[in-house]
Motif scaffolding. Sequence first.
Motif, PDB file in Angstrom:
ATOM      1  N   ALA A  22       0.832  -1.210   0.000  1.00 46.82           N
ATOM      2  CA  ALA A  22       0.000   0.000   0.000  1.00 46.82           C
ATOM      3  C   ALA A  22       0.863   1.255   0.000  1.00 46.82           C
ATOM      4  O   ALA A  22       0.546   2.240  -0.679  1.00 46.82           O
ATOM      5  N   GLU A  23       1.965   1.225   0.760  1.00 45.99           N
ATOM      6  CA  GLU A  23       2.861   2.389   0.812  1.00 45.99           C
ATOM      7  C   GLU A  23       3.588   2.583  -0.504  1.00 45.99           C
ATOM      8  O   GLU A  23       3.644   3.689  -1.044  1.00 45.99           O
ATOM      9  N   ARG A  24       4.136   1.521  -1.059  1.00 41.87           N
ATOM     10  CA  ARG A  24       4.965   1.685  -2.244  1.00 41.87           C
ATOM     11  C   ARG A  24       4.157   1.970  -3.500  1.00 41.87           C
ATOM     12  O   ARG A  24       4.687   2.505  -4.478  1.00 41.87           O
ATOM     13  N   ARG A  25       2.852   1.642  -3.499  1.00 47.14           N
ATOM     14  CA  ARG A  25       2.010   2.008  -4.638  1.00 47.14           C
ATOM     15  C   ARG A  25       1.890   3.523  -4.790  1.00 47.14           C
ATOM     16  O   ARG A  25       1.556   4.017  -5.858  1.00 47.14           O
ATOM     17  N   GLY A  26       2.208   4.250  -3.725  1.00 49.50           N
ATOM     18  CA  GLY A  26       2.008   5.694  -3.742  1.00 49.50           C
ATOM     19  C   GLY A  26       3.210   6.503  -4.179  1.00 49.50           C
ATOM     20  O   GLY A  26       3.133   7.741  -4.218  1.00 49.50           O
ATOM     21  N   ASP A  27       4.334   5.857  -4.486  1.00 46.95           N
ATOM     22  CA  ASP A  27       5.513   6.618  -4.909  1.00 46.95           C
ATOM     23  C   ASP A  27       6.398   5.746  -5.792  1.00 46.95           C
ATOM     24  O   ASP A  27       6.105   4.579  -6.023  1.00 46.95           O
ATOM     25  N   PHE A  28       7.489   6.344  -6.273  1.00 44.36           N
ATOM     26  CA  PHE A  28       8.418   5.629  -7.140  1.00 44.36           C
ATOM     27  C   PHE A  28       9.746   5.350  -6.442  1.00 44.36           C
ATOM     28  O   PHE A  28      10.757   5.108  -7.093  1.00 44.36           O
ATOM     29  N   GLY A  29       9.756   5.386  -5.111  1.00 48.11           N
ATOM     30  CA  GLY A  29      10.963   5.047  -4.378  1.00 48.11           C
ATOM     31  C   GLY A  29      11.221   3.551  -4.414  1.00 48.11           C
ATOM     32  O   GLY A  29      10.312   2.744  -4.642  1.00 48.11           O
ATOM     33  N   GLU A  30      12.483   3.157  -4.192  1.00 50.14           N
ATOM     34  CA  GLU A  30      12.830   1.734  -4.186  1.00 50.14           C
ATOM     35  C   GLU A  30      12.029   1.003  -3.114  1.00 50.14           C
ATOM     36  O   GLU A  30      11.802   1.527  -2.022  1.00 50.14           O
ATOM     37  N   ILE A  31      11.617  -0.213  -3.446  1.00 51.40           N
ATOM     38  CA  ILE A  31      10.697  -0.916  -2.544  1.00 51.40           C
ATOM     39  C   ILE A  31      11.424  -1.647  -1.422  1.00 51.40           C
ATOM     40  O   ILE A  31      10.839  -1.910  -0.371  1.00 51.40           O
ATOM     41  N   SER A  32      12.695  -2.005  -1.635  1.00 52.71           N
ATOM     42  CA  SER A  32      13.428  -2.776  -0.629  1.00 52.71           C
ATOM     43  C   SER A  32      14.294  -1.873   0.222  1.00 52.71           C
ATOM     44  O   SER A  32      14.953  -0.971  -0.288  1.00 52.71           O
ATOM     45  N   LYS A  33      14.290  -2.139   1.505  1.00 52.08           N
ATOM     46  CA  LYS A  33      15.194  -1.442   2.405  1.00 52.08           C
ATOM     47  C   LYS A  33      16.570  -2.114   2.338  1.00 52.08           C
ATOM     48  O   LYS A  33      16.703  -3.230   1.838  1.00 52.08           O
ATOM     49  N   SER A  34      17.568  -1.436   2.825  1.00 47.39           N
ATOM     50  CA  SER A  34      18.917  -1.994   2.805  1.00 47.39           C
ATOM     51  C   SER A  34      19.168  -2.832   4.053  1.00 47.39           C
ATOM     52  O   SER A  34      18.581  -2.586   5.114  1.00 47.39           O
ATOM     53  N   PHE A  35      20.046  -3.801   3.929  1.00 44.06           N
ATOM     54  CA  PHE A  35      20.487  -4.559   5.100  1.00 44.06           C
ATOM     55  C   PHE A  35      21.224  -3.638   6.058  1.00 44.06           C
ATOM     56  O   PHE A  35      22.000  -2.777   5.638  1.00 44.06           O
ATOM     57  N   ALA A  36      21.022  -3.822   7.356  1.00 43.09           N
ATOM     58  CA  ALA A  36      21.909  -3.244   8.355  1.00 43.09           C
ATOM     59  C   ALA A  36      23.158  -4.119   8.403  1.00 43.09           C
ATOM     60  O   ALA A  36      23.122  -5.295   8.029  1.00 43.09           O
ATOM     61  N   PRO A  37      24.306  -3.565   8.861  1.00 42.94           N
ATOM     62  CA  PRO A  37      25.539  -4.368   8.879  1.00 42.94           C
ATOM     63  C   PRO A  37      25.418  -5.731   9.542  1.00 42.94           C
ATOM     64  O   PRO A  37      25.923  -6.726   8.987  1.00 42.94           O
TER      65      PRO A  37
END
Length: 470
Positions: A22-37
Motif C-alpha cells: 500500500a505504501e509503495r504504490r504511492g511513490d516511485f521510491g525503491e521498494i526494498s530497504k537496505s540490510f543493516a551491517p
Amino acid sequence: MTRKMLQFTHIHQRQPDKRGAAERRGDFGEISKSFAPPQAGEQSSRCEQCGIPFCSLHCPLGNNIPDWLMLVAQGRMEEAYAVSSATNTFPEICGRICPQDRLCEGSCVLEQSTHGNVTIGAVEKHITEHAFAEGWVKPLLPGADLGRSVGIIGGGPAGLAAADSLRRKGYAVTVYDRHDRMGGLLIYGIPGFKLEKEVVERRVRLLAEAGVTFVTGCEIGTTISFAELRGKHDAVLIATGVYKAKPLGIPGADRPHVHAALDYLITQNRRGLGDSAVAPELDAKGKSVVVIGGGDTAMDCVRTAIRQGAKSVKCLYRRDRANMPGSKREVAHAEEEGVDFVWMAAPDSVTAEGVKANRMHLGMPDASGRQSPVVIEGSSFTLPADMVIAALGFDPEDVPALFGAPDLKVSKWGTVEVNDALMTSLDGVFAAGDIQRGASLVVWAIKDGRDAADAIHRYVSAKTARQAAE
C-alpha cells in the motif's frame, strides 16, 4: 564482528525488508530497504564457500562472490568493496536490478539443496552503499595520459562501463548521447522503484571527476557526422543499445490509445526527474490499462501504471507463469501491488473498447525448446482498456542509415556485426552491448563494455607501435 562461514544450517535465508504494498504504490521510491551491517554479515555467513562457485560461474561478469561474502561476514568491508568493484563497474546497480534469481542466486548450491540461496544481490548493494557512506568510492585517475582518445556513442551501461575502463588506462574519453542525460536505459527505461536515479547520477559524476567528457543532445549523423567522429578519435565504440519497439502486428495496433513500452517508461522517468513536458496520453491515472508481454519491461510497465493511479492494470501473456521470461520476483511484487495477470491468452486485435484476445494452450516445443502457444478455437474474450501498452521487446534501429555509414555491416536482425575482438566491419570502430548482442541484461552490457575497452586498448596499442616503427 568476525563470523564463521557455512552457517546455513542454523541461519535462515532472509531478504531485506520491503515496504508494504500500500505504501509503495504511492511513490516511485525503491521498494526494498537496505540490510543493516549485522544482517548483511549474518546472511553472508550462510555461504557454503563451494569448491566450484556456481554463483560466480553464472554471473556474466564472473564476480568473485564467495570471496566478498566471506569478507562481509568477517567485517572487512573495505576489502569486500575492493573485490566487488574489481570485476563490476557498477556493483550498486547490479545489486539492485540484476535478475539474481535467474543468475547467481538461482545457481547457488544452497538454493539447489532447498536451504534457500544466499541473498547475493542485497549484500552486493550493501557493500557498495556502505563504501559510498564511508568515502571509499573515489574517481580513479590514470597514472599517466596516453595521448590517445576514444569516442563512445551511447551513455548507457555498456558505454559507461567502457568509458570507466578506458579512462583508467589513460585514454581521453568522450561519450556522446542523444538524450539530455547520461545513463541510457538506467535513467530513462528502468523505473525508480527498481533503481533510483540518484544512484546512476552519482556514478556519472564520478566518471566526470575522473576526466570523462560527456556530450549530451548529440545525434550522430546529424549533430556530428560519423566520419567526423572517426577522424577525431583513435577508436570509436558504438554502444547505442536497442530502442525500437517490436510491433504488435495485430489489427488496431495503430490506435491512439496503444503505446510502446519504452515511450511510456521514458515519459514517467522524465516526470520523476522534474522535466516539465509530459505527454498526458501516457499517464495511466484513472484508466483501465492492459499491458501485453511477459518480460521484465512488461513488469516495469504494469507496476508504473499502478503507481500512476490506474483504475485497473492487467498483464496479458500468452504462456503460463512457469514459462514467463520476466523475473519471478518482479511478478510477485506486481501481484502484491494489485496487478492482475491474465495467463495463457494472446491478443487478437485492439478495438475502441479494449483488447480482444484468445485463450491459448501450450503445444509442441518450438526451435527454442519452449512449448508453442496455440489458440483455443472459440475462446475469444475482450479486456476493457482505455490504455494499451505493448511490451514485446526491442529491436535495433537502422544504425548504418542513422550514422550515414553504409559500409557498417549488420546482421539479419539489425545488430551490428563484430569479430572476436568486438571490432565492426570498419577499422577502429567497435560495438558493445545490446546493439551487437541484441536486447539483453544490464549486467551483460557492462561485461561487453569492459571487454570492448580491453579490445580497443589492444587495437590502439598495436596501431601506436606500428606508427612508431614507420
